[in-house]
Design a protein around this motif. Structure first.
Motif, mmCIF file in Angstrom:
data_model
loop_
_atom_site.group_PDB
_atom_site.id
_atom_site.type_symbol
_atom_site.label_atom_id
_atom_site.label_comp_id
_atom_site.label_asym_id
_atom_site.label_seq_id
_atom_site.Cartn_x
_atom_site.Cartn_y
_atom_site.Cartn_z
ATOM 1 N N LEU A 421 0.819 -1.205 0.000
ATOM 2 C CA LEU A 421 0.000 0.000 0.000
ATOM 3 C C LEU A 421 0.859 1.263 0.000
ATOM 4 C CD1 LEU A 421 -2.759 -1.025 2.579
ATOM 5 C CD2 LEU A 421 -2.859 -1.154 0.091
ATOM 6 N N SER A 422 2.102 1.142 -0.418
ATOM 7 C CA SER A 422 3.025 2.272 -0.450
ATOM 8 C C SER A 422 3.185 2.762 -1.884
ATOM 9 C CB SER A 422 4.385 1.868 0.127
ATOM 10 O OG SER A 422 5.354 2.859 -0.120
ATOM 11 N N ILE A 423 2.845 4.044 -2.114
ATOM 12 C CA ILE A 423 2.982 4.637 -3.442
ATOM 13 C C ILE A 423 4.431 4.600 -3.896
ATOM 14 C CG2 ILE A 423 2.830 6.825 -4.706
ATOM 15 C CD1 ILE A 423 0.145 5.703 -4.397
ATOM 16 N N VAL A 443 -0.054 -4.051 -10.221
ATOM 17 C CA VAL A 443 0.458 -2.740 -9.815
ATOM 18 C C VAL A 443 -0.642 -1.686 -9.964
ATOM 19 C CG1 VAL A 443 2.194 -0.970 -10.258
ATOM 20 C CG2 VAL A 443 2.812 -3.381 -10.473
ATOM 21 N N VAL A 444 -1.280 -1.647 -11.125
ATOM 22 C CA VAL A 444 -2.359 -0.689 -11.358
ATOM 23 C C VAL A 444 -3.511 -0.939 -10.390
ATOM 24 C CG1 VAL A 444 -4.020 0.168 -13.055
ATOM 25 C CG2 VAL A 444 -1.704 -0.418 -13.776
ATOM 26 N N GLY A 445 -3.776 -2.219 -10.109
ATOM 27 C CA GLY A 445 -4.845 -2.555 -9.166
ATOM 28 C C GLY A 445 -4.598 -2.002 -7.779
ATOM 29 N N GLN A 446 -3.342 -2.025 -7.324
ATOM 30 C CA GLN A 446 -3.030 -1.474 -6.007
ATOM 31 C C GLN A 446 -3.211 0.042 -5.987
ATOM 32 O OE1 GLN A 446 -3.301 -4.534 -4.475
ATOM 33 N NE2 GLN A 446 -2.155 -3.371 -2.983
ATOM 34 N N PHE A 447 -2.813 0.725 -7.072
ATOM 35 C CA PHE A 447 -3.068 2.160 -7.146
ATOM 36 C C PHE A 447 -4.563 2.451 -7.092
ATOM 37 C CE2 PHE A 447 1.266 2.501 -9.044
ATOM 38 C CZ PHE A 447 1.763 3.470 -8.184
ATOM 39 N N ALA A 448 -5.357 1.596 -7.739
ATOM 40 C CA ALA A 448 -6.808 1.787 -7.722
ATOM 41 C C ALA A 448 -7.383 1.595 -6.326
ATOM 42 C CB ALA A 448 -7.479 0.814 -8.699
ATOM 43 N N PRO A 452 -8.307 6.327 -4.287
ATOM 44 C CA PRO A 452 -9.621 6.880 -3.911
ATOM 45 C C PRO A 452 -9.726 7.290 -2.444
ATOM 46 C CG PRO A 452 -9.896 4.911 -5.268
ATOM 47 C CD PRO A 452 -8.438 5.002 -4.915
ATOM 48 N N HIS A 453 -8.827 6.812 -1.607
ATOM 49 C CA HIS A 453 -8.951 7.060 -0.172
ATOM 50 C C HIS A 453 -7.806 7.901 0.392
ATOM 51 C CE1 HIS A 453 -11.969 3.929 -0.471
ATOM 52 N NE2 HIS A 453 -11.073 3.123 -1.008
ATOM 53 N N ASP A 454 -6.924 8.413 -0.450
ATOM 54 C CA ASP A 454 -5.748 9.143 0.043
ATOM 55 C C ASP A 454 -5.520 10.378 -0.831
ATOM 56 O OD1 ASP A 454 -3.264 10.054 0.886
ATOM 57 O OD2 ASP A 454 -2.473 8.044 1.219
ATOM 58 N N VAL A 455 -5.855 11.545 -0.284
ATOM 59 C CA VAL A 455 -5.745 12.782 -1.060
ATOM 60 C C VAL A 455 -4.284 13.100 -1.354
ATOM 61 C CG1 VAL A 455 -6.212 15.262 -1.034
ATOM 62 C CG2 VAL A 455 -7.893 13.666 -0.089
ATOM 63 N N ILE A 519 -8.997 4.885 -11.239
ATOM 64 C CA ILE A 519 -7.956 5.893 -11.032
ATOM 65 C C ILE A 519 -8.341 7.207 -11.692
ATOM 66 C CG2 ILE A 519 -5.554 6.488 -11.576
ATOM 67 C CD1 ILE A 519 -4.913 3.482 -11.315
ATOM 68 N N ASN A 520 -8.810 7.150 -12.938
ATOM 69 C CA ASN A 520 -9.182 8.381 -13.649
ATOM 70 C C ASN A 520 -10.319 9.121 -12.962
ATOM 71 O OD1 ASN A 520 -7.237 8.027 -15.581
ATOM 72 N ND2 ASN A 520 -8.608 7.097 -17.090
ATOM 73 N N GLU A 521 -11.208 8.388 -12.316
ATOM 74 C CA GLU A 521 -12.329 9.032 -11.624
ATOM 75 C C GLU A 521 -11.892 9.783 -10.375
ATOM 76 O OE1 GLU A 521 -14.999 5.819 -10.968
ATOM 77 O OE2 GLU A 521 -15.897 5.937 -12.975
ATOM 78 N N CYS A 522 -10.641 9.611 -9.964
ATOM 79 C CA CYS A 522 -10.119 10.358 -8.816
ATOM 80 C C CYS A 522 -9.702 11.776 -9.198
ATOM 81 C CB CYS A 522 -8.921 9.620 -8.203
ATOM 82 S SG CYS A 522 -9.310 8.007 -7.532
ATOM 83 N N TYR A 523 -9.704 12.094 -10.508
ATOM 84 C CA TYR A 523 -9.207 13.385 -10.985
ATOM 85 C C TYR A 523 -10.241 14.044 -11.894
ATOM 86 C CZ TYR A 523 -4.748 11.463 -9.403
ATOM 87 O OH TYR A 523 -3.751 10.902 -8.647
ATOM 88 N N PRO A 524 -10.183 15.384 -12.006
ATOM 89 C CA PRO A 524 -11.059 16.069 -12.980
ATOM 90 C C PRO A 524 -10.736 15.622 -14.410
ATOM 91 C CG PRO A 524 -10.082 17.639 -11.424
ATOM 92 C CD PRO A 524 -9.384 16.332 -11.203
ATOM 93 N N GLU A 525 -11.728 15.709 -15.285
ATOM 94 C CA GLU A 525 -11.538 15.262 -16.660
ATOM 95 C C GLU A 525 -10.455 16.064 -17.369
ATOM 96 O OE1 GLU A 525 -15.117 15.178 -18.869
ATOM 97 O OE2 GLU A 525 -16.179 13.861 -17.479
ATOM 98 N N GLU A 526 -10.323 17.365 -17.034
ATOM 99 C CA GLU A 526 -9.316 18.191 -17.689
ATOM 100 C C GLU A 526 -7.909 17.682 -17.394
ATOM 101 O OE1 GLU A 526 -11.652 19.230 -15.744
ATOM 102 O OE2 GLU A 526 -13.033 20.425 -16.957
#
Length: 583
Positions: A421-423, A443-448, A452-455, A519-526
């Motif tokens: 769980l370490s970035i 790897v991508v799964g762990q980022f997902a 969503p839970h860590d600003v 992951i993409n849903e954690c950020y604005p579309e822009e």
């Protein structure tokens, strides 16, 4: 002679009550039968079965009471929500009250309800304790009937297994000496469950294990390692392992109980669980006798094939439990395993190191973080990808060991990644051109899971270039077809009206696609579009389009903007000659 009117009236009244009693009994027996099938549970709950069964627990007919308790036990056993409904309906106090007064059949059914409620969570087990169940269950352990003892021991074990506080409550109620007596009973099922309950009590802390030892448990339980019944041997091995794991003194107490050679014989048992529990017992004894530190020193000091037994020992010990894996970490077993993974030339030794590291890291995020701090993940990835580039030294003869090494390395990576769980530890592996797709997915799964839970992690992920690499991975996996929703490729495809948007691409319906979307849903579309491949070209296209609009104007016709004309030289005013100046 005709019957008197009074006698006839009495019979008529009794007939009504007898019919009512038969209907109650038929109802509760039918409900108990329906509750034994999972498909009926929801319908029973929606019909308000709890409120109908509760008064039947106090019925004056013992058979109805028993059937009602059995039905409640089956309902509570189904899932946590049903068990919570039993608690919310204030049924437990009635059960506990009746335990001290009813016959053995009811007591078994009531203990079953308490066990079914307590097994789901510590909170529900605490509810059983708060209702006074411990005192009633302890009294059941003193019953003559072995079935009642068995049901009570089972319920006590389910209460104690959750945490140290509940186990301490069971100990304070005086359960341990009675459970030890139950282990000595002739009935096999009672002996198994009593041994299991002792194991559940001893596992939480050295103090609780000492309470079990103080009841003279070890000398009574240890000879049962040679019992013909495999299920009893399983529970005995487990109980001794739970006692031995805490301290050196407790481990010595277990050894003094003359467990050898029976414990070693259990390693060759035909029952798989007996072998596993016996190996766990021996591993606990090795750890608490200082054996792990000696093995770590051995791995540090040896090279080549001589290292292999030590490497495998550390892996086997770490595989048994989270506690034993932590013991290997505390004994500084990770650095020599990592060193051997890098410097050893024999592939079977590297494979053993990869396997052992995977066994250490697979238990929890803390274990995985320790391996990440020692840079284990990049080293495993390097081994996994090294064979893909080809080597002039490689021959057909070493293809087998190479395959084994890759298999064990891939499994170790997956086990460790699933707990990481370490970035900072995951970032070096987020390389679409280096990390194999089957590993990149994890790897991508762990980022997902993390983002969503860590600003703070979301911001760090952008500044480190991680979000840009995610968009590159999306396009790479999609084969340059319309990508994941929210990305630039997908937006452009929608604008073009591409049919592939409807047909999907290689990411559609896959885990990788789900992870990237999360992951993409954690950020604005822009932001997502900005980091998508081809965004700079899109900006240039928009600049060209803007220039054309300025040139042609809003009407679409070509026109050239007229610049003001400059006057001719003869139209320019003549400057006056200055006066009073001579050559």
């Amino acid at each position: 002679m005709t019957a008197s009117p009074t006698a006839a009236n009495t019979r008529a009244v009794f007939a009504v009550f007898e019919k009512y009693q038969k209907e109650r009994l038929m109802f509760v027996q039918t409900v108990a039968d329906l509750a034994s099938r999972e498909s009926n549970i929801d319908a029973l709950q929606s019909a308000g079965v709890m409120s109908l069964l509760r008064p039947l627990l106090l019925d004056n007919v013992p058979a109805i009471q028993q059937a009602a308790a059995l039905a409640l036990g089956r309902l509570a056993n189904y899932n946590e929500d049903m068990a919570q409904s039993v608690v919310d309906s204030d049924i437990l106090p009635q059960l506990v009250y009746s335990l001290s007064e009813q016959n053995r059949f009811y007591k078994k059914a009531a203990a079953f309800v308490l066990r079914a409620v307590a097994k789901h969570s510590p909170e529900l087990a605490q509810s059983a304790v708060d209702s006074g169940a411990l005192t009633a269950l302890i009294s059941c352990l003193e019953e003559f009937d072995p079935g009642v003892k068995e049901s009570a021991a089972w319920a006590l074990g389910y209460i104690a297994r959750h945490n140290g506080e509940l186990s301490q409550a069971v100990v304070d109620a005086g359960a341990v000496p009675l459970l030890v007596l139950c282990v000595q009973e002739p009935e096999l099922s009672l002996r198994r469950i009593a041994a299991s309950a002792l194991s559940d009590i001893a596992k939480h802390s050295p103090e609780l294990a000492q309470c079990v030892v103080d009841a003279n448990t070890v000398p009574i339980v240890a000879p049962l390692l040679a019992n013909p019944d495999a299920k009893l041997r399983r529970q005995v091995c487990s109980a001794l392992a739970q006692i031995a794991k805490h301290t050196v003194d407790l481990a010595e107490t277990v050894v003094d109980g003359e467990i050898f050679p029976n414990a070693l014989n259990c390693l060759k048992d035909v029952d798989g669980y007996v072998k596993k529990n016996a190996a766990t017992l021996l591993a606990q004894l090795i750890v608490n006798s200082g054996g792990i530190a000696a093995v770590v020193d051995y791995v540090n000091e040896t090279r080549g094939n001589a290292r292999l037994p030590g490497v495998m020992t550390l892996g086997y010990v770490a595989a048994f439990s989270e506690t034993l894996a932590l013991a290997v970490i505390v004994a500084k077993g990770v650095p020599p395993l990592t060193q051997a993974l890098v410097i050893e030339n024999e592939e079977h030794i590297k494979a053993a190191c990869a396997w052992s590291l995977g066994q250490i890291g697979r238990h929890s995020p803390d274990h995985a973080k320790t391996l990440a701090d020692h840079a284990v993940l990049p080293k495993l990835l390097k081994i996994l990808t090294s064979g893909d580039k080809g080597s002039s030294a490689a021959t057909d003869t070493d293809a087998g060991p190479g395959a084994d090494l890759k298999t064990k390395t891939k499994r170790a990576l997956k086990c460790i990644l699933e707990k990481t769980l370490s970035i900072e530890a995951l970032d070096p592996l987020l390389q679409p051109n280096v990390t194999p797709p089957n590993i990149l997915k994890y790897v991508v799964g762990q980022f997902a899971k993390i983002l969503p839970h860590d600003v703070a992690a979301r911001r760090s992920f952008v500044t480190s270039g991680g979000l840009q690499r995610i968009q590159e991975i999306a396009n790479l996996f999609a084969g340059m077809a319309p990508g994941v929703p929210g990305t630039l490729a997908q937006e452009q495809a929608v604008e073009r009206g591409s049919s592939n948007v409807l047909q999907g691409n290689a990411l559609t319906g896959t885990k990788m696609g789900e992870y990237i979307t999360t992951i993409n849903e954690c950020y604005p579309e822009e932001i997502v579009r900005y980091y998508s491949p081809g965004y700079s070209a899109t900006l240039l296209d928009k600049i060209d389009e803007y220039n054309k609009q300025q040139e042609y104007g809003p009407g679409g016709g070509h026109h050239t903007q007229q610049l003001p004309r400059l006057p001719s030289s003869d139209q320019l005013p003549t400057a006056p000659q200055p006066q009073g100046i001579t050559a």
